[in-house]
Design an enzyme around this catalytic site. Structure first.
Site, PDB file in Angstrom:
ATOM      1  N   THR A  12      23.020 -25.974  32.389  1.00  0.00           N
ATOM      2  CA  THR A  12      23.553 -26.054  33.747  1.00  0.00           C
ATOM      3  C   THR A  12      24.787 -25.160  33.838  1.00  0.00           C
ATOM      4  O   THR A  12      25.513 -24.977  32.869  1.00  0.00           O
ATOM      5  CB  THR A  12      23.909 -27.498  34.134  1.00  0.00           C
ATOM      6  OG1 THR A  12      24.964 -27.987  33.289  1.00  0.00           O
ATOM      7  CG2 THR A  12      22.684 -28.413  34.016  1.00  0.00           C
ATOM      8  N   TYR A 152      41.416 -33.316  36.281  1.00  0.00           N
ATOM      9  CA  TYR A 152      40.498 -32.540  35.448  1.00  0.00           C
ATOM     10  C   TYR A 152      40.508 -33.060  34.014  1.00  0.00           C
ATOM     11  O   TYR A 152      39.444 -33.228  33.397  1.00  0.00           O
ATOM     12  CB  TYR A 152      40.892 -31.069  35.483  1.00  0.00           C
ATOM     13  CG  TYR A 152      40.028 -30.178  34.626  1.00  0.00           C
ATOM     14  CD1 TYR A 152      38.785 -29.741  35.079  1.00  0.00           C
ATOM     15  CD2 TYR A 152      40.453 -29.763  33.360  1.00  0.00           C
ATOM     16  CE1 TYR A 152      37.980 -28.916  34.303  1.00  0.00           C
ATOM     17  CE2 TYR A 152      39.657 -28.944  32.573  1.00  0.00           C
ATOM     18  CZ  TYR A 152      38.424 -28.527  33.043  1.00  0.00           C
ATOM     19  OH  TYR A 152      37.639 -27.721  32.264  1.00  0.00           O
TER      20      TYR A 152
END
Length: 251
Positions: A12, A152
């Site tokens: 991906t 993050y």
């Protein structure tokens, strides 16, 4: 013979950076077929052209969109019937200091980096072969505190936890799950963190100076490690977080 001879792989976020370099390495190591995904069709088209191989299929889609994932796995099942390797690489982030974090920023980051990885793996299970290898693309920020990067960092810590839990969930099927955690790597994603070229260069110089090897890593240096984790060379390795960071998080 290549280390991945006959293997069917999914990467991906495979159109640029680490994902693209990994696709190159998988093909060089004999993978029978490599599926790559990405959100931008143009970038996927360019990647396929550069890879220049009949053993690559690009499927446009967003890993955080469950309909897109269903379509992806329908294509893989129809074309090849199964998967041997998943490199869940798609994801990204941006700086947002505590005090200015919005709900949208939080949702977008967790959707891309956590939800997308979870459902990429979960929806693959019916076509994932027993003894398969799953590699999650983490980051050294799973163990480091970075200013204005807390959301993050949290998403990458979540991936580390996923690997520990999933090896137990999947142990009867002998499916290995590992995390590769890059340090500062010279990718378009790193460049996108800066507001302009000057800030980007200053940021890259800072990151390079923090590495013991005193430089940024290359996407291919990560790809080589992903090949190791995908291949039988790592047949007794599961549940680990393997840092590829020039020593940045090790001192």
């Amino acid at each position: 013979m290549g280390k991945l001879d006959g293997k069917i792989a999914l990467i991906t976020g495979g159109s640029t950076g680490i994902g693209f370099s990994t696709a190159e390495r998988f093909l060089a190591e004999g993978a029978e077929h490599v599926f790559i995904t990405g959100r931008r069709q143009q970038a996927l088209d360019e990647a396929v052209k550069k890879l220049n191989s009949k053993h690559v299929t690009a499927v446009q889609g967003d890993t955080s969109n469950l309909d897109d994932l269903d379509r992806l796995y329908s294509i893989i099942k129809k074309e090849k019937g199964h998967l041997d390797i998943i490199f869940a690489n798609a994801g990204g982030g941006a700086f947002a200091p505590l005090g200015s974090i919005t709900e949208k920023y939080f949702d977008d980051t967790f959707n891309s980096n956590v939800k997308g990885v979870l459902f990429t793996v979960q929806k693959a299970l019916p076509i994932l072969k027993d003894g398969a290898s799953i590699i999650l693309n983490g980051s050294i920020v799973s163990v480091k505190g970075i200013p204005a990067f807390s959301v993050y960092c949290a998403t990458k810590a979540a991936l580390r936890s996923f690997a520990r839990c999933w090896i137990v969930d999947l142990k009867e099927r002998k499916i290995r799950v590992n995390v590769v955690s890059p340090g500062p790597i010279d990718t378009p994603g790193l460049a996108a963190l800066g507001k302009d070229a000057e800030e980007t260069k200053a940021m890259a110089d800072t990151f390079a100076s923090q590495a013991v090897l005193n430089r940024l890593g290359t996407p291919d240096e990560i790809a080589k490690v992903v090949v190791f984790l995908a291949s039988d060379d790592s047949s007794y390795v599961t549940g680990i977080e393997l840092f590829v960071d020039g020593g940045t998080a090790q001192i």
